[in-house]
Every structure is written in structure tokens, then in C-alpha cells.
Scaffold this motif. Structure first.
Motif, PDB file in Angstrom:
ATOM      1  N   LEU A  13       0.858  -1.180   0.000  1.00 21.23           N
ATOM      2  CA  LEU A  13       0.000   0.000   0.000  1.00 21.23           C
ATOM      3  C   LEU A  13       0.892   1.228   0.000  1.00 21.23           C
ATOM      4  O   LEU A  13       1.818   1.336   0.807  1.00 21.23           O
ATOM      5  CB  LEU A  13      -0.897   0.022   1.239  1.00 21.23           C
ATOM      6  N   ASP A  16       0.334   8.727  -1.752  1.00 21.16           N
ATOM      7  CA  ASP A  16       1.000   9.927  -2.249  1.00 21.16           C
ATOM      8  C   ASP A  16       0.228  11.114  -1.698  1.00 21.16           C
ATOM      9  O   ASP A  16      -0.932  11.336  -2.057  1.00 21.16           O
ATOM     10  CB  ASP A  16       0.998   9.919  -3.773  1.00 21.16           C
ATOM     11  N   HIS A  23      -3.593  10.238  -2.687  1.00 24.32           N
ATOM     12  CA  HIS A  23      -3.871   9.164  -3.642  1.00 24.32           C
ATOM     13  C   HIS A  23      -3.297   7.880  -3.067  1.00 24.32           C
ATOM     14  O   HIS A  23      -2.099   7.794  -2.816  1.00 24.32           O
ATOM     15  CB  HIS A  23      -3.236   9.464  -5.005  1.00 24.32           C
ATOM     16  N   ALA A  24      -4.159   6.892  -2.830  1.00 18.04           N
ATOM     17  CA  ALA A  24      -3.739   5.607  -2.271  1.00 18.04           C
ATOM     18  C   ALA A  24      -3.770   4.557  -3.378  1.00 18.04           C
ATOM     19  O   ALA A  24      -4.677   4.540  -4.207  1.00 18.04           O
ATOM     20  CB  ALA A  24      -4.671   5.186  -1.137  1.00 18.04           C
ATOM     21  N   ALA A  25      -2.756   3.682  -3.385  1.00 16.29           N
ATOM     22  CA  ALA A  25      -2.706   2.605  -4.377  1.00 16.29           C
ATOM     23  C   ALA A  25      -2.262   1.315  -3.700  1.00 16.29           C
ATOM     24  O   ALA A  25      -1.441   1.336  -2.774  1.00 16.29           O
ATOM     25  CB  ALA A  25      -1.736   2.961  -5.499  1.00 16.29           C
ATOM     26  N   VAL A  27      -0.723  -2.468  -4.776  1.00 15.94           N
ATOM     27  CA  VAL A  27      -0.153  -3.291  -5.843  1.00 15.94           C
ATOM     28  C   VAL A  27       0.248  -4.642  -5.272  1.00 15.94           C
ATOM     29  O   VAL A  27       0.573  -4.767  -4.087  1.00 15.94           O
ATOM     30  CB  VAL A  27       1.072  -2.621  -6.515  1.00 15.94           C
ATOM     31  N   PRO A  33      -1.055  -3.731 -10.535  1.00 15.74           N
ATOM     32  CA  PRO A  33      -1.942  -2.822  -9.797  1.00 15.74           C
ATOM     33  C   PRO A  33      -3.237  -3.535  -9.418  1.00 15.74           C
ATOM     34  O   PRO A  33      -3.825  -4.257 -10.234  1.00 15.74           O
ATOM     35  CB  PRO A  33      -2.200  -1.691 -10.790  1.00 15.74           C
ATOM     36  N   ALA A  35      -5.645  -1.822  -6.960  1.00 18.25           N
ATOM     37  CA  ALA A  35      -6.658  -0.790  -6.692  1.00 18.25           C
ATOM     38  C   ALA A  35      -5.967   0.545  -6.511  1.00 18.25           C
ATOM     39  O   ALA A  35      -4.814   0.606  -6.092  1.00 18.25           O
ATOM     40  CB  ALA A  35      -7.444  -1.144  -5.436  1.00 18.25           C
ATOM     41  N   ASP A  36      -6.668   1.617  -6.838  1.00 12.06           N
ATOM     42  CA  ASP A  36      -6.169   2.950  -6.521  1.00 12.06           C
ATOM     43  C   ASP A  36      -7.346   3.901  -6.419  1.00 12.06           C
ATOM     44  O   ASP A  36      -8.388   3.687  -7.039  1.00 12.06           O
ATOM     45  CB  ASP A  36      -5.143   3.447  -7.550  1.00 12.06           C
ATOM     46  N   ARG A  37      -7.147   4.913  -5.594  1.00 13.43           N
ATOM     47  CA  ARG A  37      -8.237   5.872  -5.378  1.00 13.43           C
ATOM     48  C   ARG A  37      -7.677   7.161  -4.789  1.00 13.43           C
ATOM     49  O   ARG A  37      -6.697   7.146  -4.059  1.00 13.43           O
ATOM     50  CB  ARG A  37      -9.249   5.259  -4.423  1.00 13.43           C
ATOM     51  N   GLU A  38      -8.341   8.260  -5.092  1.00  7.76           N
ATOM     52  CA  GLU A  38      -7.950   9.561  -4.571  1.00  7.76           C
ATOM     53  C   GLU A  38      -8.971  10.016  -3.531  1.00  7.76           C
ATOM     54  O   GLU A  38     -10.174   9.817  -3.707  1.00  7.76           O
ATOM     55  CB  GLU A  38      -7.898  10.567  -5.718  1.00  7.76           C
TER      56      GLU A  38
END
Length: 51
Positions: A13, A16, A23-25, A27, A33, A35-38
Motif C-alpha cells: 500500500l 502519495d 492518492h492511495a494505491a 499493488v 496494480p 486498486a487505486d483511489r484519490e
């Protein structure tokens, strides 16, 4: 008792951080990748990010 199998996966995890958004991602260990979300940098955004 019925035996069950638990499948585990190593994930990373990263977050940024910025002044107005984070912004979380997530991998997989192999770099795929998942999931990612702001999220906004508000109380509601922080709460949502950690749920």
C-alpha cells in the motif's frame, strides 16, 4: 469440522500525499496494480480512506 483453505497474497500500500488530496494505491508483490483511489484531505476523506 470442514477444512478450509486460506489463500494469502502479499500486497503493498502506498499513499502519495498532497495539500488537497491523497492518492492511495495497492499493488501486488509482483507489481500488478490491484486498486487505486484519490481522497480529499478533509475529515470525511481521511475517514473514508481508512475504512
Amino acid at each position: 469440522m470442514t477444512p478450509t483453505m486460506i489463500d494469502t497474497q502479499v500486497v503493498i500500500l502506498g499513499v502519495d500525499t498532497h495539500q488537497r488530496t491523497h492518492h492511495a494505491a495497492i499493488v501486488a508483490a509482483d507489481g500488478r496494480p490491484l486498486a487505486d483511489r484519490e481522497f480529499p484531505t478533509t475529515t470525511a476523506g481521511y475517514t473514508e480512506m481508512w475504512q
